[in-house]
Design a protein around this motif. Structure first.
Motif, short mmCIF file in Angstrom:
data_model
loop_
_atom_site.label_atom_id
_atom_site.label_comp_id
_atom_site.label_asym_id
_atom_site.label_seq_id
_atom_site.Cartn_x
_atom_site.Cartn_y
_atom_site.Cartn_z
N LYS A 126 -9.46 -29.90 -12.82
CA LYS A 126 -10.02 -30.58 -13.99
C LYS A 126 -10.79 -29.61 -14.88
O LYS A 126 -11.23 -29.97 -15.98
CB LYS A 126 -10.92 -31.72 -13.55
CG LYS A 126 -10.17 -32.85 -12.84
CD LYS A 126 -11.11 -33.97 -12.43
CE LYS A 126 -10.36 -35.09 -11.71
NZ LYS A 126 -11.26 -36.18 -11.28
N ILE A 127 -10.97 -28.38 -14.38
CA ILE A 127 -11.65 -27.36 -15.18
C ILE A 127 -10.69 -26.86 -16.26
O ILE A 127 -9.66 -26.27 -15.97
CB ILE A 127 -12.10 -26.18 -14.29
CG1 ILE A 127 -13.09 -26.66 -13.22
CG2 ILE A 127 -12.72 -25.07 -15.14
CD1 ILE A 127 -13.44 -25.62 -12.18
N ARG A 128 -11.03 -27.13 -17.53
CA ARG A 128 -10.15 -26.77 -18.63
C ARG A 128 -10.71 -25.64 -19.48
O ARG A 128 -9.96 -24.93 -20.17
CB ARG A 128 -9.90 -27.99 -19.54
CG ARG A 128 -9.47 -29.25 -18.83
CD ARG A 128 -8.22 -29.10 -17.98
NE ARG A 128 -7.04 -28.68 -18.76
CZ ARG A 128 -5.82 -28.57 -18.23
NH1 ARG A 128 -5.63 -28.81 -16.95
NH2 ARG A 128 -4.81 -28.19 -18.98
N THR A 137 -18.42 -23.87 -8.18
CA THR A 137 -18.53 -22.60 -7.45
C THR A 137 -17.41 -21.69 -7.89
O THR A 137 -16.24 -22.09 -7.92
CB THR A 137 -18.44 -22.82 -5.93
OG1 THR A 137 -19.56 -23.61 -5.50
CG2 THR A 137 -18.45 -21.49 -5.19
N VAL A 138 -17.76 -20.47 -8.28
CA VAL A 138 -16.77 -19.48 -8.68
C VAL A 138 -16.82 -18.32 -7.70
O VAL A 138 -17.89 -17.79 -7.41
CB VAL A 138 -17.03 -18.96 -10.11
CG1 VAL A 138 -15.98 -17.92 -10.50
CG2 VAL A 138 -17.03 -20.12 -11.11
N ILE A 168 -22.18 -18.69 -7.69
CA ILE A 168 -21.29 -17.53 -7.68
C ILE A 168 -21.33 -16.89 -6.30
O ILE A 168 -22.40 -16.60 -5.77
CB ILE A 168 -21.72 -16.50 -8.76
CG1 ILE A 168 -21.67 -17.15 -10.14
CG2 ILE A 168 -20.83 -15.26 -8.70
CD1 ILE A 168 -22.30 -16.29 -11.23
N LYS A 169 -20.16 -16.72 -5.72
CA LYS A 169 -20.04 -16.09 -4.41
C LYS A 169 -19.07 -14.92 -4.49
O LYS A 169 -18.16 -14.91 -5.33
CB LYS A 169 -19.56 -17.11 -3.37
CG LYS A 169 -20.54 -18.25 -3.14
CD LYS A 169 -20.04 -19.20 -2.05
CE LYS A 169 -21.03 -20.32 -1.79
NZ LYS A 169 -20.55 -21.26 -0.74
N LYS A 183 -5.97 -23.67 -1.48
CA LYS A 183 -6.79 -24.55 -2.32
C LYS A 183 -8.21 -24.77 -1.79
O LYS A 183 -8.84 -25.78 -2.07
CB LYS A 183 -6.08 -25.88 -2.56
CG LYS A 183 -4.77 -25.73 -3.33
CD LYS A 183 -4.29 -27.04 -3.92
CE LYS A 183 -3.09 -26.80 -4.83
NZ LYS A 183 -2.66 -28.03 -5.51
N GLN A 184 -8.71 -23.79 -1.06
CA GLN A 184 -10.11 -23.82 -0.64
C GLN A 184 -11.02 -23.27 -1.75
O GLN A 184 -12.23 -23.43 -1.71
CB GLN A 184 -10.30 -22.99 0.63
CG GLN A 184 -9.53 -23.52 1.83
CD GLN A 184 -9.67 -22.62 3.03
OE1 GLN A 184 -10.77 -22.27 3.44
NE2 GLN A 184 -8.54 -22.22 3.61
N ILE A 185 -10.41 -22.58 -2.70
CA ILE A 185 -11.12 -22.04 -3.86
C ILE A 185 -10.55 -22.69 -5.10
O ILE A 185 -9.33 -22.74 -5.27
CB ILE A 185 -10.96 -20.51 -3.95
CG1 ILE A 185 -11.70 -19.80 -2.81
CG2 ILE A 185 -11.45 -19.99 -5.30
CD1 ILE A 185 -11.46 -18.31 -2.77
N GLU A 186 -11.43 -23.18 -5.98
CA GLU A 186 -10.93 -23.79 -7.21
C GLU A 186 -10.96 -22.82 -8.38
O GLU A 186 -10.06 -22.84 -9.22
CB GLU A 186 -11.74 -25.04 -7.57
CG GLU A 186 -11.16 -25.78 -8.78
CD GLU A 186 -11.70 -27.18 -8.93
OE1 GLU A 186 -11.07 -27.98 -9.64
OE2 GLU A 186 -12.75 -27.48 -8.35
N ALA A 187 -11.98 -21.96 -8.43
CA ALA A 187 -12.11 -21.01 -9.55
C ALA A 187 -12.36 -19.62 -8.97
O ALA A 187 -13.22 -19.45 -8.11
CB ALA A 187 -13.24 -21.43 -10.47
#
Length: 325
Positions: A126-128, A137-138, A168-169, A183-187
């Motif tokens: 949903k992040i556009r 979380t990025v 931020i990680k 898909k454990q990370i979205e960004a």
């Protein structure tokens, strides 16, 4: 494409990412009996692929071996310990290494394209926009002081988003690649070849490096190697061949992509994208390069990416190499 083929493709890409990220993959020296030998530090096999494709290291009067790392952070750990004589990295990692007291000098510039890195999200996210990263979380690869961190911070500033508004990680690229694929990370803020792998797996580009990153990379040499007259001469010869290799790659893009595929095991479609925008051209360090890198250093100190300001001129040896006419 069937589901089976999609999974197979994803598995192939992940296997390639793992192969690219081998912690230390070293080839045999070119001449076992040669007195002078260089250990050439590399990231994700990029420099080695360029030289193997162009064959420009053949016949050099020194021995060499490659030491491959998945990102700049482990590469510069090796540089700091004296395990490699030269390294290749983007602008900010070189500055971070200098802050970490790595005894190095910048001896050459490499020119790439800023679209070779960026922020990617899952295809169905949903992040556009970058503004939508608020509250998210990025993941940044590979570590603090990476070109991806600089890219993310620049994109956030551009969008008017404060860093405190998101989490931020930092995760090394191969681990992050596997997490993004599952898909454990979205960004994810990442660079090639992992950037292209992520988009090949269905990731969507949120913002690339155009207008933010310099697209400059640098070859550094250890102060110990530069203090050794024989190694110093060998480094100049290596840089001469680097320039030739870049010229060859620009003139022979398909052969370069094929060689990159053979080394990394990536699909040829991915390799064509990666090699087309990779840092290929090599040149002596110019005054404009020093100014551009100093601007990165100043912004990074201002933004807290680096704890102190780095004097770029003090870590540069612009006189070592002057490309032959």
């Amino acid at each position: 494409m069937t589901a089976h083929h999609t999974k197979l493709s994803r598995r192939t890409l992940l296997q390639a990412a793992a192969a690219i990220g081998t912690a230390s993959l070293v080839s045999r020296p070119a001449f076992a009996q040669a007195q002078t030998s260089l250990v050439l530090g590399d990231q994700a096999g990029g420099l080695r692929a360029l030289f193997e494709a162009s064959r420009t290291l053949e016949g050099v009067p020194f021995a060499w071996r490659w030491a491959n790392f998945q990102g700049a952070a482990p590469l510069f750990e090796a540089h700091r310990s004296g395990a490699v004589d030269t390294a290749m990295a983007g602008d900010l990692p070189v500055l971070a290494a200098a802050v970490g007291k790595t005894p190095l000098k910048i001896v050459a510039t490499r020119v790439g394209k800023p679209e070779s890195l960026g922020i990617v999200v899952q295809g169905d996210s949903k992040i556009r926009t970058v503004a939508d990263l608020r509250g998210q979380t990025v993941i940044v690869s590979s570590a603090r002081g990476s070109i991806s961190q600089y890219q993310l911070y620049g994109a956030l500033e551009e969008a008017g988003v404060k860093r405190e508004e998101l989490t931020i990680k930092f995760v090394l690229p191969t681990d992050a690649a596997a997490a993004f694929a599952s898909k454990q990370i979205e960004a994810w803020a990442i660079f090639d070849p992992y950037y292209t792998i992520a988009t090949q797996q269905g990731g969507r580009i949120l913002r690339d490096g155009r207008g933010i990153n310099t697209a400059l990379g640098f070859i550094t040499a250890s102060e110990a190697a530069l203090a050794d007259p024989a190694k110093r001469t060998a480094i100049v010869q290596f840089l001469d061949r680097l320039a030739r290799a870049g010229d060859w790659a620009i003139a022979n893009p398909e052969a370069y992509a094929q060689a990159y595929t053979q080394l990394t095991r990536l699909p040829i479609e991915s390799s064509r994208i990666i090699t087309a925008r990779s840092t290929v051209a090599g040149r002596p360090v110019s005054e404009a390069d020093i100014v551009a890198l100093q601007n990165v250093a100043d912004r990074s100190a201002r933004d807290g990416i680096l704890p102190v300001r780095v004097d770029v001129r003090a870590i540069t040896d612009a006189e070592l190499w002057r490309r032959p006419a």
